[in-house]
Design a protein around this motif. Structure first.
Motif: not given
Ligand SMILES: Cc1cc2nc3c(=O)[nH]c(=O)nc-3n(C[C@H](O)[C@H](O)[C@H](O)COP(=O)(O)OP(=O)(O)OC[C@H]3O[C@@H](n4cnc5c(N)ncnc54)[C@H](O)[C@@H]3O)c2cc1C
Length: 380
Positions: A57, A91, A243, A251
């Motif tokens: 992140h 992701y 995300t 997310s």
């Protein structure tokens, strides 16, 4: 007023205060744990995305990314029954407006040694919007189960006395001791208590500066956001997570083992922002003493909480999924998210523990992420 003596007074009954109290009690210290609300764990430790950060992140903060990974293994091994580790976590990078591109993201993951596998086709996702999609290894902790576990732990530890419904009235240094006076609003007649201790730990997160001010120590430079976490379910997406990095995206991922997905987006999760040292919002009114800038309340339980942005968050996130994928919003939780002003530069979430007074001692413990609870051990 009777005086009660403790080795440590920990203020704030979220995960950081509970962990600090139980860690110190295991070392033989006598602890008072003070909580403003009638139950522990009602604020940020309950209302969050439940992401057990592995570092993905934070492509703009190597320090935060590295710290996430440092504590992840220990947090997981000590909380295994509260961690969901068997879901597919993706992701992705939006084709438009991302601060990170695929090459940067891959280099970043390689640099901090976190696994990723590029996925070029998948029936659940819309590759017209996604420039790159990666299967990663990220897990989710269960805030509700953690809340039960830590509440029982501090309740059952004979060296910890938990005081709920606390309103701090006064804190004065006297030699090498603090004298702390507070009342408990629900006791009938309302009781006034006086604690004496050489060391205070402030673990009140959104109320950090209010408590620092009461003890006459420096404030931190903070901003505060009144935030919404929406809870959704999806038959098609099931128990997976996505995300979209890095910028004004969002997310959606399992909220621990609950079967729910937490939904948040940079654009719509934060309803109001307070740039003041204390969380000051227009929904706080003089007639309601349960929530004030110097003593914020439980936003989910408040009748003046914002109207949900879940539909907007879903509309934004829907663009990343195939048309067949549908989501249903069930309910939302609200709380105040506090950040160090310095985090705006790199979006980092460090946990800061500072000793703001040496004698009597005062520690300020401002948390960035849940798996950094162990930072307290480095100092105290
Ligand atoms: C919207 C949001 C999403 C997040 N997502 C993630 C995530 O996915 N992963 C992650 O690791 N972290 C996440 N975080 C950060 C994480 O939730 C926090 O760092 C952590 O929960 C803070 O724990 P705490 O114990 O310090 O604070 P809290 O849980 O807020 O506890 C502080 C306690 O202090 C009490 N208190 C306040 N004032 C007083 C007073 N005067 N006297 C006595 N008690 C007082 C409060 O009532 C509260 O119970 C998120 C945070 C938010 C808000």
């Amino acid at each position: 007023m009777d005086q009660q003596q403790f080795d440590f007074v920990v203020i704030g009954g979220g995960i950081f205060g509970c962990y600090a109290a139980s860690y110190l009690a295991k070392k033989g210290a006598k602890i008072a744990l003070l909580e403003k609300e009638s139950r522990l764990f009602r604020k940020a430790s309950l209302v969050n995305q439940a992401r057990l950060h592995s570092g993905y992140h934070y492509p703009r903060s190597l320090a935060t990314a590295a710290l996430s990974d440092e504590h992840k293994e220990r947090f997981t091994s000590e909380h295994r029954q509260f961690v969901h580790s068997s879901f597919e976590k993706y992701y992705a990078i939006d084709r438009f407006g991302s601060f990170t591109d695929p090459l940067q993201f891959e280099r970043f993951c390689a640099r901090i040694h976190i696994p990723f596998q590029r996925v070029d086709a998948h029936p659940l996702f819309n590759f017209n919007r996604l420039e790159a999609l990666y299967l990663t290894e990220e897990h989710s902790f269960d805030p509700v189960l953690l809340s039960r576990y830590y509440s029982e732990m501090v309740d059952n530890e004979p060296l910890i006395t938990v005081f709920l419904d606390v309103q701090l009235n006064r804190a004065l240094p006297d030699g090498d001791k603090w004298h702390i006076e507070f009342s408990q609003s629900t006791s009938l007649p309302s009781s006034h208590l006086h604690l004496v201790t050489p060391t205070v730990i402030n673990a009140t997160y959104a109320a950090t500066n209010a408590v620092n001010a009461m003890f006459g120590v420096d404030r931190l430079a903070l901003t505060h956001e009144l935030s919404e976490i929406a809870f959704v379910v999806s038959r098609e997406f099931g128990d997976r997570g996505l995300t979209v990095m890095d910028g004004p995206f969002g997310s959606i991922m399992p909220y621990g083992l609950s079967g729910l997905l937490s939904l948040s987006s940079v654009a719509y999760t934060h309803h109001k922002i307070s740039y003041e040292d204390l969380p000051q919002f227009d929904c706080q009114i003089a007639e309601d003493p349960s929530c004030r800038p110097n003593a914020p309340g439980i936003c989910t339980d408040c009748s003046r909480r914002p109207v949900s942005n879940a539909a907007k968050m879903l509309a934004q996130m829907r663009q990343y999924f195939s048309e067949s994928v549908q989501f249903e919003h069930l309910f939302s939780y609200y709380t105040i998210k506090s950040k160090l002003k310095s985090s705006y530069i790199d979006d980092g979430r460090p946990t800061e523990i500072s000793m703001l007074r040496q004698s009597p001692r005062f520690y300020c413990l401002f948390s960035g992420k849940i798996n950094s609870i162990y930072e307290v051990e480095k100092i105290v």
